[in-house]
Design an enzyme around this catalytic site. Structure first.
Site, PDB file in Angstrom:
ATOM      1  CG  LEU A   1       7.755   4.561  19.568  1.00 21.64           C
ATOM      2  CD1 LEU A   1       6.575   3.636  19.836  1.00 21.64           C
ATOM      3  CD2 LEU A   1       8.831   4.326  20.622  1.00 21.64           C
ATOM      4  N   GLY A   2       6.560   6.845  15.956  1.00 24.14           N
ATOM      5  CA  GLY A   2       6.373   8.284  15.808  1.00 24.14           C
ATOM      6  C   GLY A   2       5.295   8.718  16.787  1.00 24.14           C
ATOM      7  NE  ARG A   3       3.570  13.971  14.828  1.00 24.55           N
ATOM      8  CZ  ARG A   3       4.168  14.929  14.115  1.00 24.55           C
ATOM      9  NH1 ARG A   3       4.534  16.045  14.720  1.00 24.55           N
ATOM     10  NH2 ARG A   3       4.377  14.803  12.837  1.00 24.55           N
ATOM     11  CB  ILE A   4       0.298   7.430  15.330  1.00 21.65           C
ATOM     12  CG1 ILE A   4      -0.375   8.703  14.782  1.00 21.65           C
ATOM     13  CG2 ILE A   4      -0.717   6.294  15.439  1.00 21.65           C
ATOM     14  CD1 ILE A   4      -0.899   8.595  13.363  1.00 21.65           C
TER      15      ILE A   4
ATOM     16  NE  ARG B   1      11.659   6.655   9.165  1.00 26.38           N
ATOM     17  CZ  ARG B   1      10.815   7.396   8.463  1.00 26.38           C
ATOM     18  NH1 ARG B   1      10.951   7.506   7.173  1.00 26.38           N
ATOM     19  NH2 ARG B   1       9.823   8.053   9.035  1.00 26.38           N
TER      20      ARG B   1
ATOM     21  NE  ARG C   1      -1.346   6.313   3.901  1.00 24.47           N
ATOM     22  CZ  ARG C   1      -2.079   6.981   4.784  1.00 24.47           C
ATOM     23  NH1 ARG C   1      -2.736   6.343   5.734  1.00 24.47           N
ATOM     24  NH2 ARG C   1      -2.172   8.299   4.709  1.00 24.47           N
TER      25      ARG C   1
ATOM     26  CG  ASP D   1      -8.492   1.895   9.946  1.00 23.96           C
ATOM     27  OD1 ASP D   1      -9.682   1.711   9.592  1.00 23.96           O
ATOM     28  OD2 ASP D   1      -8.002   3.021  10.111  1.00 23.96           O
TER      29      ASP D   1
ATOM     30  CD  GLU E   1      -6.996   2.066   2.501  1.00 17.76           C
ATOM     31  OE1 GLU E   1      -7.437   3.225   2.462  1.00 17.76           O
ATOM     32  OE2 GLU E   1      -6.230   1.658   3.364  1.00 17.76           O
TER      33      GLU E   1
ATOM     34  CG  HIS F   1      -7.982   4.526   5.767  1.00 17.64           C
ATOM     35  ND1 HIS F   1      -7.017   4.580   4.791  1.00 17.64           N
ATOM     36  CD2 HIS F   1      -7.523   5.333   6.767  1.00 17.64           C
ATOM     37  CE1 HIS F   1      -6.029   5.378   5.172  1.00 17.64           C
ATOM     38  NE2 HIS F   1      -6.327   5.845   6.373  1.00 17.64           N
TER      39      HIS F   1
ATOM     40  N   GLY G   1      -9.463   5.340  10.978  1.00 12.56           N
ATOM     41  CA  GLY G   1      -8.642   5.735  12.130  1.00 12.56           C
ATOM     42  C   GLY G   1      -8.896   7.134  12.657  1.00 12.56           C
TER      43      GLY G   1
HETATM   44  C1  DGY Z   1      -4.043  10.030   7.555  1.00  9.01           C
HETATM   45  O1  DGY Z   1      -4.216  11.112   8.089  1.00  9.01           O
HETATM   46  O2  DGY Z   1      -3.060   9.763   6.882  1.00  9.01           O
HETATM   47  C2  DGY Z   1      -5.102   9.026   7.748  1.00  9.01           C
HETATM   48  O3  DGY Z   1      -4.769   7.804   7.180  1.00  9.01           O
HETATM   49  C3  DGY Z   1      -6.372   9.562   7.165  1.00  9.01           C
HETATM   50  O4  DGY Z   1      -7.427   9.106   7.903  1.00  9.01           O
END
Ligand code: DGY
Length: 302
Positions: free
Chosen positions: A140-143, A163, A220, A244, A249, A267, A269
């Site tokens: 639960l960070g920014r994203i 964490r 990731r 994604d 990759e 990938h 995002g």
């Molecule tokens: C990031 O910024 O780490 C993303 O995975 C790249 O698109």
């Protein structure tokens, strides 16, 4: 430049700073470089650093910098930056897209229509309801927070594992990934990559999620044990996955390509015109700041 960067960034770096690709120059030229610009796809590791004795900064295009050996950089007194915040919305949008797609079977239904099955009088299997579902967010960070905010708009019950606990937020904290998986319908992975999070989502977590549960990963590939994921899908021990990101990759395991209960994205995002432009600008701002003032606009903690 360590690795291939997007064309616009590559062009400005060459024109403005005389930048060159590390894999195209000799050790003499490499030895004079003060800044390395890379991306999450490539990263700067010890073998690169050995060729870059004058390096003072690594500027990463992207928020995730797990492909760079940050500990080794720190040991050599090299600072590192990334591109936080500017891509949060687009990555969160992608996560929500994957949640809806995999739970409602949208991509699979699109293939169903294109194959002529609808026209032939068949109906697709019923999907699962997104609105009101229980969403577990790993990281639960920014994203992760932006994903939670969006899914609250779908009347989802959001819980998380992180964490550190975030009591300032109105979501239920799960003490472990297992507890999180046990109590959700869809596990959305938004944790940083790297050694600490490697295979956090393993066979046990997938079993805890259960045969009606879905996994979505916009973080990731390394966070998920991909073999365990394939085995769980094969055995019907989870309901589906929206991915994604992948372990190797751009390689996507053949076992996933054949399945209709997974949604596979390359990938993408952060891959919008607006966000990639903002990431490019932030990358260039870091290069400029280091070369003129010796520090970085968005340093990562070392
Ligand atoms: C990031 O910024 O780490 C993303 O995975 C790249 O698109």
């Amino acid at each position: 430049m360590v690795g291939a960067l997007r064309a616009e960034l590559d062009a400005v770096l060459r024109e403005r700073y005389g930048a060159e690709r590390l894999d195209e120059i000799d050790d003499d030229r490499a030895g004079r470089a003060r800044v390395a610009v890379t991306s999450g796809v490539w990263g700067v590791r010890a073998e690169h650093l050995d060729r870059l004795p004058s390096l003072g900064a690594i500027v990463n295009f992207g928020v995730g910098y797990d492909s760079t050996d940050v500990a080794e950089a720190a040991r050599r007194g090299i600072v590192v930056s990334n591109t936080p915040d500017v891509l949060t919305d687009c990555v969160a949008d992608t996560a929500v897209g994957l949640v809806i797609d995999v739970m409602r079977g949208l991509s699979a239904a699109d293939r169903f229509v294109r194959r002529g099955e609808w026209a032939a009088g068949r109906v697709p299997a019923l999907a699962r309801r997104v609105s009101g579902s229980r969403v577990g967010i790993l990281g639960l960070g920014r994203i992760g927070e932006a994903i939670a905010r969006r899914l609250v708009g779908f009347d989802a019950t959001v819980s998380y594992h992180n964490r550190r606990q975030r009591p300032e937020l109105p979501y239920a904290y799960a003490a472990s990934v297992l507890d999180l998986a046990r109590d959700c319908d869809v596990l959305v992975i938004a944790a940083s990559g790297g050694a600490d999070s490697r295979h956090l989502v393993d066979a046990d977590v997938l079993d805890a999620l259960g045969s009606d549960g879905f996994v979505v990963n916009v973080a990731r590939g390394s966070v998920v044990d991909e073999s365990a994921l394939i085995a769980a899908l094969d055995a019907g021990r989870i309901a589906g996955a929206g991915l994604d990101v992948f372990a190797e990759e751009p390689h996507v395991p053949a076992a996933l390509l054949e399945r209709d209960d997974v949604v596979l994205l390359p990938h993408l995002g952060s891959a919008t015109v607006e966000t990639r432009a903002a990431m490019t600008e932030m990358t260039l701002a870091n290069v400029e700041r280091f070369l003129t003032e010796g520090d970085l606009v968005t340093p990562v903690p070392l």
